[in-house]
Enzyme design. Structure first.
Site, PDB file in Angstrom:
ATOM      1  N   THR A 201       0.848  -1.199   0.000  1.00 30.37           N
ATOM      2  CA  THR A 201       0.000   0.000   0.000  1.00 30.37           C
ATOM      3  C   THR A 201       0.883   1.248   0.000  1.00 30.37           C
ATOM      4  O   THR A 201       0.693   2.168  -0.802  1.00 30.37           O
ATOM      5  CB  THR A 201      -0.946  -0.009   1.213  1.00 30.37           C
ATOM      6  OG1 THR A 201      -1.680  -1.227   1.195  1.00 30.37           O
ATOM      7  CG2 THR A 201      -1.908   1.158   1.183  1.00 30.37           C
TER       8      THR A 201
ATOM      9  N   LYS B 116       6.202  11.913  21.277  1.00 33.43           N
ATOM     10  CA  LYS B 116       6.424  12.979  22.270  1.00 33.43           C
ATOM     11  C   LYS B 116       5.101  13.537  22.764  1.00 33.43           C
ATOM     12  O   LYS B 116       5.061  14.579  23.404  1.00 33.43           O
ATOM     13  CB  LYS B 116       7.242  14.113  21.639  1.00 33.43           C
ATOM     14  CG  LYS B 116       8.620  13.710  21.170  1.00 33.43           C
ATOM     15  CD  LYS B 116       9.335  14.942  20.617  1.00 33.43           C
ATOM     16  CE  LYS B 116      10.685  14.591  20.029  1.00 33.43           C
ATOM     17  NZ  LYS B 116      11.274  15.755  19.333  1.00 33.43           N
TER      18      LYS B 116
ATOM     19  N   HIS C 148     -10.477   0.186   4.383  1.00 36.67           N
ATOM     20  CA  HIS C 148      -9.305   0.304   3.508  1.00 36.67           C
ATOM     21  C   HIS C 148      -9.852   0.549   2.095  1.00 36.67           C
ATOM     22  O   HIS C 148      -9.837  -0.329   1.241  1.00 36.67           O
ATOM     23  CB  HIS C 148      -8.510  -0.998   3.593  1.00 36.67           C
ATOM     24  CG  HIS C 148      -7.121  -0.954   3.015  1.00 36.67           C
ATOM     25  ND1 HIS C 148      -6.665   0.092   2.236  1.00 36.67           N
ATOM     26  CD2 HIS C 148      -6.096  -1.846   3.101  1.00 36.67           C
ATOM     27  CE1 HIS C 148      -5.407  -0.171   1.882  1.00 36.67           C
ATOM     28  NE2 HIS C 148      -5.049  -1.334   2.386  1.00 36.67           N
TER      29      HIS C 148
ATOM     30  N   ARG D  97      -2.078   5.675   7.073  1.00 32.17           N
ATOM     31  CA  ARG D  97      -2.497   4.428   7.730  1.00 32.17           C
ATOM     32  C   ARG D  97      -2.221   4.558   9.216  1.00 32.17           C
ATOM     33  O   ARG D  97      -1.182   5.074   9.629  1.00 32.17           O
ATOM     34  CB  ARG D  97      -1.706   3.254   7.150  1.00 32.17           C
ATOM     35  CG  ARG D  97      -1.884   1.975   7.934  1.00 32.17           C
ATOM     36  CD  ARG D  97      -1.259   0.795   7.245  1.00 32.17           C
ATOM     37  NE  ARG D  97      -2.028   0.402   6.088  1.00 32.17           N
ATOM     38  CZ  ARG D  97      -1.793  -0.708   5.375  1.00 32.17           C
ATOM     39  NH1 ARG D  97      -0.818  -1.523   5.739  1.00 32.17           N
ATOM     40  NH2 ARG D  97      -2.533  -1.012   4.338  1.00 32.17           N
TER      41      ARG D  97
HETATM   42  C1  NCD Z   1      -4.075  -5.533   4.126  1.00 32.26           C
HETATM   43  C2  NCD Z   1      -4.232  -4.491   5.221  1.00 32.26           C
HETATM   44  O1  NCD Z   1      -3.252  -3.810   5.567  1.00 32.26           O
HETATM   45  O2  NCD Z   1      -5.348  -4.360   5.668  1.00 32.26           O
HETATM   46  N1  NCD Z   1      -2.918  -5.382   3.381  1.00 32.26           N
HETATM   47  C3  NCD Z   1      -2.923  -4.506   2.342  1.00 32.26           C
HETATM   48  O3  NCD Z   1      -3.038  -3.316   2.524  1.00 32.26           O
HETATM   49  N2  NCD Z   1      -2.842  -5.008   1.091  1.00 32.26           N
HETATM   50  C4  NCD Z   1      -4.333  -6.917   4.569  1.00 32.26           C
HETATM   51  C5  NCD Z   1      -3.518  -7.504   5.693  1.00 32.26           C
HETATM   52  O4  NCD Z   1      -2.650  -6.858   6.272  1.00 32.26           O
HETATM   53  O5  NCD Z   1      -3.763  -8.681   5.989  1.00 32.26           O
END
Ligand code: NCD
Length: 337
Positions: free
Chosen positions: A58, A86, A135, A107
């Protein structure tokens, strides 16, 4: 939705026309993603790539998508190396980073945190995963992959999908269910341990819209008769006691022999990745690596197209991409084989 200047936080923001428009722009990104051409349409723009949780594809694909449009990427990848340790609030971080960026991909391990951050941001924020919640860019690339694999024009009505594994904590399947909910008459077969079922409110929403939802712990019968089977990893990082994840790891596995015995021919095999390849897990076996219906690396490639399209639309350059385009000068023939 008006993409221009918008935060992309949840699949709930999208309607069918938005998806169609995004996929149209994603198709147009193909020559750039394949390095046949090169565009400088985002020359001078900066992506703030803020990853407060582990990520490979990602993070890198958001960065590559931005670079391929001619923009530059600034990354913060380790929460320990940022001022959040901090005691800085999300509000202050958002005010600061949005001053340095033209768009932000973020994220974070806490559900709702990206939305909170976006309220203080001065530039569009794209949710790259907020805890177990959502996501959206993954769901969009997953649906785009389904479209291409099944040769669908724009209408996903009537497709049959099995989702397997950790449906409780897996944010990719939460977003994908919400996205498929825009269409009609989908059959969802949700295969998971009872303790890791899809959240009730998502199942209710799907049933309310008239979709068929089958919830089962029996993988073999659940695999029958689907167009796509979507596997997921046990999200061990979401368990209060990580040892609890051991109970579920390896419970549902797809390999060559199970696929051949239980899936209809040509069932598309998907996984958001990373797949857990440790022997005790192995939810998607390497013995399927050469299988023509294994779409997992086409999914990751499609992620670049979808993320390019999201940047193009939120920054309003959809009509200018080709103007700034030139042929590339280096050798690219072997790419994407
Ligand atoms: C996923 C996530 O981060 O939610 N990965 C991703 O972004 N392709 C799935 C996972 O971590 O299992």
């Amino acid at each position: 939705m008006n993409f221009l200047g918008s935060h992309i936080l949840s699949i709930s923001q999208f309607d069918k026309n938005d998806v169609k428009e995004l996929f149209r722009v994603a198709d147009e990104m193909q020559p750039y993603a394949q390095r046949e051409k090169h565009t400088r349409v985002l020359d001078g723009a900066i992506l703030g790539n803020l990853f407060f949780e582990p990520s490979t594809r990602t993070r890198v694909s958001f960065g590559c998508a931005f670079n391929l449009l001619g923009g530059q990427v600034r990354e913060t990848t380790d929460i320990k190396a940022s001022a959040i340790t901090k005691g800085e609030s999300l509000y202050d971080t958002a005010r600061v980073i949005s001053g340095y960026s033209d768009v932000i991909a973020m994220r974070h391990p806490v559900a709702g945190s990206v939305e909170e951050f976006s309220r203080a941001s001065r530039v569009p924020v794209i949710n790259a995963g907020d805890g177990p919640s959502e996501h959206p860019s993954q769901a969009l690339l997953d649906l785009y992959t389904i479209k291409k694999e099944l040769n669908i024009e724009d209408d996903f009505d009537g497709i049959r999908i099995a989702m397997v594994g950790d449906l409780k904590y897996g944010r990719t399947v939460h977003s994908l269910c919400k996205l498929l909910n825009l269409y009609s008459n989908i059959t969802f077969t949700l295969i998971s341990p009872n303790e890791l079922k899809m959240p009730e409110e998502i199942v209710e929403e799907l049933r309310k819209s008239g979709h068929e939802v089958i919830e089962t712990e029996d993988m073999e019968s659940g695999l029958e008769n689907n167009d796509t089977v979507y596997l997921t990893r046990i999200q061990e990082e979401r368990f209060e006691d990580r040892n609890e994840a051991d109970i579920y790891r390896g419970r549902f596995r797809l390999n060559q022999s199970i696929y051949t015995s239980h899936c209809k021919p040509n069932t598309v095999i998907m996984h958001p990745l990373p797949r857990d390849s440790r022997a005790e897990a192995n939810e998607l076996d390497n013995d399927l690596n050469q299988h023509p219906n294994l779409a997992i690396f086409r999914q990751t490639d499609n992620g670049v197209l979808i993320r390019m399209a999201l940047f193009v639309l939120t920054l309003g350059v959809q009509d200018k991409v080709h103007e700034s385009s030139v042929e590339v000068k280096w050798y690219t023939e072997k790419r994407f084989k």
